[in-house]
Design an enzyme around this catalytic site. Structure first.
Site, short mmCIF file in Angstrom:
data_model
loop_
_atom_site.label_atom_id
_atom_site.label_comp_id
_atom_site.label_asym_id
_atom_site.label_seq_id
_atom_site.Cartn_x
_atom_site.Cartn_y
_atom_site.Cartn_z
N HIS A 1 26.40 -19.69 0.23
CA HIS A 1 25.76 -18.82 1.24
C HIS A 1 26.28 -19.22 2.62
O HIS A 1 26.72 -18.38 3.40
CB HIS A 1 24.25 -18.97 1.13
CG HIS A 1 23.47 -18.16 2.13
ND1 HIS A 1 23.46 -16.79 2.12
CD2 HIS A 1 22.68 -18.54 3.16
CE1 HIS A 1 22.69 -16.36 3.11
NE2 HIS A 1 22.20 -17.40 3.77
N ASP B 1 18.37 -20.28 0.93
CA ASP B 1 18.99 -19.01 0.58
C ASP B 1 20.08 -19.18 -0.48
O ASP B 1 20.99 -18.35 -0.59
CB ASP B 1 19.60 -18.34 1.82
CG ASP B 1 18.54 -17.78 2.75
OD1 ASP B 1 17.34 -17.85 2.41
OD2 ASP B 1 18.92 -17.26 3.82
N HIS C 1 19.82 -24.65 6.13
CA HIS C 1 21.10 -24.13 6.64
C HIS C 1 20.93 -23.54 8.04
O HIS C 1 19.81 -23.41 8.53
CB HIS C 1 21.75 -23.16 5.66
CG HIS C 1 21.01 -21.85 5.48
ND1 HIS C 1 19.76 -21.76 4.94
CD2 HIS C 1 21.38 -20.57 5.76
CE1 HIS C 1 19.39 -20.49 4.89
NE2 HIS C 1 20.36 -19.74 5.39
N ASP D 1 17.21 -17.35 10.99
CA ASP D 1 15.91 -17.08 10.35
C ASP D 1 15.39 -18.31 9.59
O ASP D 1 14.37 -18.25 8.92
CB ASP D 1 15.96 -15.84 9.45
CG ASP D 1 16.92 -15.99 8.28
OD1 ASP D 1 18.05 -16.46 8.49
OD2 ASP D 1 16.53 -15.63 7.15
N HIS D 2 16.11 -19.43 9.70
CA HIS D 2 15.64 -20.69 9.10
C HIS D 2 15.43 -21.79 10.15
O HIS D 2 14.69 -22.73 9.89
CB HIS D 2 16.62 -21.15 8.01
CG HIS D 2 16.68 -20.16 6.88
ND1 HIS D 2 16.00 -20.33 5.70
CD2 HIS D 2 17.26 -18.93 6.81
CE1 HIS D 2 16.18 -19.26 4.93
NE2 HIS D 2 16.94 -18.40 5.59
N HIS E 1 21.34 -20.65 9.56
CA HIS E 1 20.98 -19.29 9.98
C HIS E 1 19.70 -19.28 10.81
O HIS E 1 18.76 -20.03 10.55
CB HIS E 1 20.82 -18.38 8.76
CG HIS E 1 22.14 -17.99 8.15
ND1 HIS E 1 22.26 -17.60 6.84
CD2 HIS E 1 23.38 -17.94 8.68
CE1 HIS E 1 23.55 -17.32 6.59
NE2 HIS E 1 24.24 -17.53 7.70
N HIS F 1 13.30 -16.26 0.84
CA HIS F 1 12.93 -14.87 1.11
C HIS F 1 12.18 -14.22 -0.04
O HIS F 1 12.38 -14.57 -1.20
CB HIS F 1 14.19 -14.02 1.37
CG HIS F 1 14.91 -14.37 2.63
ND1 HIS F 1 14.68 -13.74 3.83
CD2 HIS F 1 15.86 -15.31 2.88
CE1 HIS F 1 15.46 -14.27 4.76
NE2 HIS F 1 16.19 -15.23 4.21
FE FE Z 1 17.63 -16.43 5.29
ZN ZN Z 2 20.57 -17.56 5.29
#
Ligand code: FE
Ligand code: ZN
Length: 256
Positions: free
Chosen positions: A115, A134, A56, A60-61, A58, A172
């Site tokens: 999400h 996530d 996805h 942090d990915h 985001h 995570h």
């Molecule tokens: Fe994440």
């Molecule tokens: Zn995420």
């Protein structure tokens, strides 16, 4: 030949995962949270990156992609079709039920909106291996940022139908906080209490609590258990629609 997996930490609490096909040497980075740790993991394993499979949009990915690509310019980037606009520049965009090859390994794409609207997960059917991003966490699930919780619930129900021995890698390390919450809504669950003790000792030793298995999640993760009578009773929602129970669980966790 079975896939080989290497899991490591990125950023604060993100997991990086490399999936390697020993038959062909192909290696996929599942998301790329942070370039440094992904490149270090590749150096450590001696594996050559061929693919980056994105769950996805985001940061942090995907934040590590440019740095990883600099070192491995020919690595193919695979991203969700529904996130074409938000993840520009991928080489391949994939949708529900599409198969993606990593060497001789095959990952089936499962769309799991909730999400984010475009979120996908990768199921390596032969290896019974799920990379859940996530959408699903150990004892938890992602926040429903871009869709009503009922949409996320339906996505999680798709994952709940996979083989029980499916090994699950998640985005995570949130397990301890999830475990504490889970006990508040399912306090009499013996399997959950046992798991809580294991998680506490793993985290005290700074060890990862992942991967998990679908069998274990079905027994202990309240977000897969919205139809469970003990949880419904604890929430004073006996007999309610599981999607409504899930929504309540998600809201309680948001406030926890
Ligand atoms: Fe994440
Ligand atoms: Zn995420």
């Amino acid at each position: 030949m079975p896939a080989q997996i290497h899991q490591f930490m990125c950023l604060q609490d993100n997991f990086g995962v490399l999936i390697h096909d020993p038959a062909t040497g192909a290696t996929a980075s599942m998301d790329a949270p942070e370039a440094g740790p992904v490149l270090a993991a590749l150096a450590e394993t001696g594996w050559t990156l061929t693919d980056i499979l994105v769950t996805h949009h985001h940061n942090d990915h995907i934040g590590g992609i440019p740095g990883v690509r600099e070192k491995f310019p020919s690595a193919r980037i695979v991203a969700p079709e529904k996130d074409r606009a938000r993840i520009p520049g991928a080489d391949t965009y994939v949708s529900e039920n599409e198969n993606i090859k990593v060497g001789n390994l095959t990952a089936r794409v499962i769309e799991t909106p909730g999400h984010t609207t475009g979120h996908i997960v990768y199921f390596f059917e032969e290896d019974h291996l799920l990379v859940a991003g996530d959408t699903l966490f150990a004892l938890g699930c992602g926040r429903a940022f871009e869709a009503p919780p009922a949409v996320l619930h339906a996505s999680l129900q798709k994952l709940a139908a996979l083989p029980l021995d499916t090994k699950i890698y998640c985005g995570h390390e949130y397990t301890l906080s999830n475990a504490k919450f889970s006990l508040t809504v399912d306090p009499a669950n013996e399997a959950l209490r046992e798991r809580f003790a294991e998680i506490e000792s793993l985290r005290a030793a700074n060890l990862p609590t992942l991967p998990t298995t679908l069998a274990l999640e079905l027994k202990t993760n309240p977000f897969l258990r919205a139809s469970d009578s003990a949880i419904q009773k604890q929430l004073a929602m006996s007999g309610a629609d599981p999607a409504a129970v899930f929504t309540e669980l998600r809201e309680l966790k948001n406030k926890a």
